[in-house]
Design a protein around this motif. Structure first.
Motif, PDB file in Angstrom:
ATOM      1  N   VAL A  65       0.955  -1.065  -0.054  1.00  0.00           N
ATOM      2  CA  VAL A  65      -0.195   0.114   0.008  1.00  0.00           C
ATOM      3  C   VAL A  65       0.889   1.122   0.189  1.00  0.00           C
ATOM      4  O   VAL A  65       0.618   2.350  -0.739  1.00  0.00           O
ATOM      5  CB  VAL A  65      -0.920   0.121   1.243  1.00  0.00           C
ATOM      6  CG1 VAL A  65      -1.687   1.263   1.114  1.00  0.00           C
ATOM      7  CG2 VAL A  65      -1.742  -1.302   1.140  1.00  0.00           C
ATOM      8  N   ASP A  66       1.929   1.157   0.846  1.00  0.00           N
ATOM      9  CA  ASP A  66       2.680   2.464   0.764  1.00  0.00           C
ATOM     10  C   ASP A  66       3.661   2.533  -0.355  1.00  0.00           C
ATOM     11  O   ASP A  66       3.912   3.593  -0.837  1.00  0.00           O
ATOM     12  CB  ASP A  66       3.768   2.159   2.106  1.00  0.00           C
ATOM     13  CG  ASP A  66       3.107   2.357   3.365  1.00  0.00           C
ATOM     14  OD1 ASP A  66       1.939   2.842   3.488  1.00  0.00           O
ATOM     15  OD2 ASP A  66       3.578   1.599   4.321  1.00  0.00           O
ATOM     16  N   LEU A  67       3.869   1.391  -1.080  1.00  0.00           N
ATOM     17  CA  LEU A  67       4.702   1.487  -2.068  1.00  0.00           C
ATOM     18  C   LEU A  67       3.802   1.721  -3.380  1.00  0.00           C
ATOM     19  O   LEU A  67       4.422   2.778  -4.095  1.00  0.00           O
ATOM     20  CB  LEU A  67       5.449   0.255  -2.581  1.00  0.00           C
ATOM     21  CG  LEU A  67       5.948  -0.151  -3.934  1.00  0.00           C
ATOM     22  CD1 LEU A  67       7.304   0.669  -3.710  1.00  0.00           C
ATOM     23  CD2 LEU A  67       6.395  -1.407  -4.256  1.00  0.00           C
ATOM     24  N   THR A  69       1.610   4.228  -3.055  1.00  0.00           N
ATOM     25  CA  THR A  69       1.401   5.705  -2.932  1.00  0.00           C
ATOM     26  C   THR A  69       2.571   6.314  -3.271  1.00  0.00           C
ATOM     27  O   THR A  69       2.761   7.406  -3.857  1.00  0.00           O
ATOM     28  CB  THR A  69       1.084   5.889  -1.305  1.00  0.00           C
ATOM     29  OG1 THR A  69       0.077   5.424  -0.944  1.00  0.00           O
ATOM     30  CG2 THR A  69       1.106   7.382  -1.007  1.00  0.00           C
ATOM     31  N   LEU A  70       3.830   5.810  -2.870  1.00  0.00           N
ATOM     32  CA  LEU A  70       5.048   6.362  -3.087  1.00  0.00           C
ATOM     33  C   LEU A  70       5.551   6.338  -4.743  1.00  0.00           C
ATOM     34  O   LEU A  70       5.864   7.299  -5.238  1.00  0.00           O
ATOM     35  CB  LEU A  70       6.354   5.518  -2.290  1.00  0.00           C
ATOM     36  CG  LEU A  70       5.964   5.740  -0.865  1.00  0.00           C
ATOM     37  CD1 LEU A  70       7.280   4.657  -0.211  1.00  0.00           C
ATOM     38  CD2 LEU A  70       6.630   7.068  -0.392  1.00  0.00           C
ATOM     39  N   VAL A  71       4.830   5.198  -5.376  1.00  0.00           N
ATOM     40  CA  VAL A  71       4.891   5.440  -6.823  1.00  0.00           C
ATOM     41  C   VAL A  71       4.021   6.432  -7.415  1.00  0.00           C
ATOM     42  O   VAL A  71       4.586   7.126  -8.295  1.00  0.00           O
ATOM     43  CB  VAL A  71       4.840   4.086  -7.381  1.00  0.00           C
ATOM     44  CG1 VAL A  71       4.472   4.083  -8.907  1.00  0.00           C
ATOM     45  CG2 VAL A  71       5.801   2.997  -7.188  1.00  0.00           C
ATOM     46  N   LEU A  72       3.054   6.561  -6.747  1.00  0.00           N
ATOM     47  CA  LEU A  72       2.252   8.001  -7.430  1.00  0.00           C
ATOM     48  C   LEU A  72       2.706   9.242  -7.274  1.00  0.00           C
ATOM     49  O   LEU A  72       2.762   9.971  -8.085  1.00  0.00           O
ATOM     50  CB  LEU A  72       0.761   7.803  -6.793  1.00  0.00           C
ATOM     51  CG  LEU A  72      -0.237   6.851  -7.217  1.00  0.00           C
ATOM     52  CD1 LEU A  72      -1.215   6.730  -6.457  1.00  0.00           C
ATOM     53  CD2 LEU A  72      -0.557   7.113  -8.671  1.00  0.00           C
ATOM     54  N   ILE A  73       3.419   9.308  -5.946  1.00  0.00           N
ATOM     55  CA  ILE A  73       4.090  10.566  -5.695  1.00  0.00           C
ATOM     56  C   ILE A  73       5.335  10.802  -6.593  1.00  0.00           C
ATOM     57  O   ILE A  73       5.426  12.116  -7.434  1.00  0.00           O
ATOM     58  CB  ILE A  73       4.594  10.711  -4.102  1.00  0.00           C
ATOM     59  CG1 ILE A  73       3.420  10.633  -3.258  1.00  0.00           C
ATOM     60  CG2 ILE A  73       5.419  11.779  -4.186  1.00  0.00           C
ATOM     61  CD1 ILE A  73       3.830  10.477  -1.701  1.00  0.00           C
ATOM     62  N   GLY A  74       6.034   9.894  -6.962  1.00  0.00           N
ATOM     63  CA  GLY A  74       7.269  10.023  -7.772  1.00  0.00           C
ATOM     64  C   GLY A  74       6.711  10.353  -9.278  1.00  0.00           C
ATOM     65  O   GLY A  74       7.125  11.083  -9.944  1.00  0.00           O
TER      66      GLY A  74
END
Length: 118
Positions: A65-67, A69-74
């Protein structure tokens, strides 16, 4: 050494390198002489620094789940920063904030001074 310890060390290295690149980008914004060179400092090392920080956080959290979100941010950073830099450069050129003595080739000068097809 376990897999978790290796990920934690890699995360720490990525976080420190990313923070250092973001710090260098901040110094570049303060120290560089004109808008076009500041634009590079605001985009290139800052985005790479952010991506390294995101990679470090992903290695530390290890959750799907965190991954996501982090991919979306990047992804959103990689999509929006070039557009913002282009608009800043365009606005700086049109308002005369660009030092023309430092330009190697000014392709817009001919385009802006030439009369239109009217």
């Amino acid at each position: 050494m376990s897999w978790g310890a290796v990920c934690d060390w890699a995360a720490a290295v990525c976080l420190l390198l990313g923070a250092a690149l973001c710090f260098v980008a901040g110094i570049g914004l303060l120290r560089l002489p004109d808008t076009l060179t500041r634009m590079h400092a605001a985009t290139k090392p800052q985005v790479l620094g952010l991506l390294l920080v995101l990679l470090g956080v992903a290695l530390r959290l290890r959750s799907w789940v965190d991954l996501g979100t982090l991919v979306l941010i990047g992804t959103f950073q990689l999509m929006t920063v070039p557009v913002a830099a282009h608009l800043v450069g365009r606005a700086a050129y049109r308002t005369g904030q660009v030092r023309s003595d430092q330009l190697v080739l000014d392709e817009l000068d001919d385009h802006l001074t030439r009369p239109g097809p009217d």
